[in-house]
Design an enzyme around this catalytic site. Structure first.
Site, PDB file in Angstrom:
ATOM      1  N   ASP A  28       0.821  -1.215   0.000  1.00 23.47           N
ATOM      2  CA  ASP A  28       0.000   0.000   0.000  1.00 23.47           C
ATOM      3  C   ASP A  28       0.862   1.276   0.000  1.00 23.47           C
ATOM      4  O   ASP A  28       2.088   1.214  -0.059  1.00 23.47           O
ATOM      5  CB  ASP A  28      -0.915  -0.066   1.234  1.00 23.47           C
ATOM      6  CG  ASP A  28      -2.287   0.545   0.973  1.00 23.47           C
ATOM      7  OD1 ASP A  28      -2.402   1.379   0.070  1.00 23.47           O
ATOM      8  OD2 ASP A  28      -3.236   0.206   1.711  1.00 23.47           O
ATOM      9  N   ASP A  84     -10.228   3.629  -3.243  1.00 20.23           N
ATOM     10  CA  ASP A  84     -10.934   2.447  -2.750  1.00 20.23           C
ATOM     11  C   ASP A  84     -12.355   2.340  -3.267  1.00 20.23           C
ATOM     12  O   ASP A  84     -13.112   3.311  -3.275  1.00 20.23           O
ATOM     13  CB  ASP A  84     -10.960   2.459  -1.219  1.00 20.23           C
ATOM     14  CG  ASP A  84      -9.591   2.158  -0.635  1.00 20.23           C
ATOM     15  OD1 ASP A  84      -8.610   2.074  -1.410  1.00 20.23           O
ATOM     16  OD2 ASP A  84      -9.508   1.980   0.593  1.00 20.23           O
TER      17      ASP A  84
HETATM   18  C1  GLA Z   1      -5.967   1.314   1.511  1.00 22.45           C
HETATM   19  C2  GLA Z   1      -6.162   0.338   0.376  1.00 22.45           C
HETATM   20  C3  GLA Z   1      -7.277  -0.640   0.714  1.00 22.45           C
HETATM   21  C4  GLA Z   1      -6.939  -1.364   2.000  1.00 22.45           C
HETATM   22  C5  GLA Z   1      -6.696  -0.365   3.121  1.00 22.45           C
HETATM   23  C6  GLA Z   1      -6.166  -1.020   4.381  1.00 22.45           C
HETATM   24  O1  GLA Z   1      -7.051   2.176   1.647  1.00 22.45           O
HETATM   25  O2  GLA Z   1      -6.443   1.005  -0.820  1.00 22.45           O
HETATM   26  O3  GLA Z   1      -7.490  -1.566  -0.334  1.00 22.45           O
HETATM   27  O4  GLA Z   1      -5.813  -2.159   1.798  1.00 22.45           O
HETATM   28  O5  GLA Z   1      -5.750   0.632   2.733  1.00 22.45           O
HETATM   29  O6  GLA Z   1      -5.928  -0.115   5.408  1.00 22.45           O
END
Ligand code: GLA
Length: 401
Positions: free
Chosen positions: A149, A204
């Protein structure tokens, strides 16, 4: 002579070693990830029950082999002596190697999550400065997939940070899919084909179909917003390296039509298919969508071309994807909020993209039609379509000579 043999041996080992990494994702990876449903509320028991269900529900046979734990698997601090990451002892009392062993015993592969910054998005220890050490730890757990990430990464160069981790994984020697997750902020499609096997292209996703979801401190994307943002980057995907418009929201509260449309469009886009629902409790209908063989065959087609939306006059969108052996997928999608009468003449239309040099010439060739979702023969493209299409539903067809 001995020297020549030795040199050949080295050459051979380097080649087979790099092939192990090159052939990790010839088609888009398929699996399950904990985040969309469970966030950080994960545990050993959840993994074991999910692994069992992936097998007994037919998901594994349909191709979903990676079981990936997202954020929240670690203790809040690294080991004070060794600097190693530690699995949260409450959530994973037998340690992560035992969890990986269980997943492997089911014939599945296992994945974990971390972050290029100093912390993960949920505030657990990040990898910055520990790339090689963390990669060795993952290899010792025998994991097969790492999602990486981009939180707490201020001042870091994305290409350099992801390349460092990619090198660290190779140095650790265990082939793992490397899944970049910088939300598309640094255009990974332009530089990550040799860094990892998939890269997130968007922020997301959420279980809102066409719009955005207010999460309080931030806003999550609707499903179709992520699909739209692939419009200009399809040419960057291909065997071994895929655009990732995020994990699936199927079974997470949208309507059946919306779930089916979401899955169809992800398959057209050759997206990684990473289920994000609680598969222990999924309905038969959700299971049927996730395991539809015809749709999955479109996603997993070995030619590996990402499909796209073509311009169309009304609010029924048309998406196409070329497949091997001059087969095609064509998906009519009613994005409006009311039922539409879908009228379409294959004979009068050639559709495609000049920029991508992809044209479906139903005006020149006649194709046989398979209805993907009903699995029924639907005649040929010699005949016009004139069928009702419900709001947010799709008619997905596979054309063959
Ligand atoms: C980010 C990623 C998500 C998830 C969260 C976890 O927002 O884009 O897919 O992995 O972190 O904290």
């Amino acid at each position: 002579m001995k020297k020549i043999c030795f040199a050949l041996l080295i050459l051979f080992s380097v080649k087979t070693f790099s092939q192990k990494f090159e052939s990790l994702a010839p088609t888009p990876p398929m699996g399950w990830n904990s985040w969309n449903t469970f966030q950080t509320k994960i545990s050993e028991q959840l993994v074991m029950e999910t692994a069992d269900m992936m097998v007994s529900s037919g998901m594994k046979d349909a191709g979903y082999v990676y079981l990936v734990l997202d954020d929240g698997w670690m203790a809040m601090e690294r080991d004070s002596k060794t600097g190693d990451l530690i699995a949260d002892p409450k959530k994973f009392p037998h340690g992560m190697k035992a969890v990986a062993d269980y997943v492997h015993s089911k014939g599945l592969k296992f994945g974990l999550y971390n972050c290029a910054g100093t912390k993960t998005c949920a505030g657990y220890p990040g990898t910055r400065g520990y790339e090689y050490q963390d990669a060795r730890l993952y290899a010792s757990f025998e994991i097969d997939f790492l999602k990486f990430d981009w939180c707490y990464a201020e001042g870091i160069n994305a290409k350099e940070a992801y390349t460092t981790m990619s090198k660290a994984l190779r140095a650790a020697g265990r082939p793992m899919i490397f899944s970049l997750c910088d939300w598309g902020s640094n255009k990974p499609w332009q530089w990550a084909a040799n860094v990892g096997q998939m890269w997130r292209t968007t922020g997301d996703i959420s279980n809102v179909f066409d719009g955005i979801k207010d999460m309080g401190t931030w806003k999550a994307n609707g499903v179709m917003m992520n699909a739209d943002s692939q419009d200009t980057i399809g040419q960057y995907a291909g065997p071994g390296h895929w655009n990732d418009p995020d994990m699936l929201e199927i079974g997470n509260g949208m309507t059946m039509n919306e779930d089916r449309a979401h899955f169809s469009i992800w398959c057209i886009m050759a997206a990684p298919l990473i289920a994000g629902n609680d598969i222990r409790k999924m309905t038969k209908e959700t299971n049927a969508i996730l395991t539809n063989k015809n749709a999955i065959a479109i996603d997993q087609d070995t030619m590996g071309v990402e499909g796209f939306k073509v311009p169309n006059k009304d609010s029924v969108e048309v998406w196409i994807k070329p497949l091997s052996n001059d087969n095609w997928a064509i998906c009519f999608f009613n994005r409006s909020s009311s039922q539409k009468q879908l009228q379409y003449s294959f004979k009068a239309n050639a559709v495609g993209s000049a920029a991508r040099k992809i044209q479906l010439q139903t005006n020149k060739n006649t194709y046989k039609i398979l209805n993907v979702w009903t699995n029924k023969d639907a005649g040929t493209t010699a005949k016009d379509l004139n069928v009702p299409l419900a709001s947010h539903d799709v008619l997905m067809l596979r054309l063959s000579k």
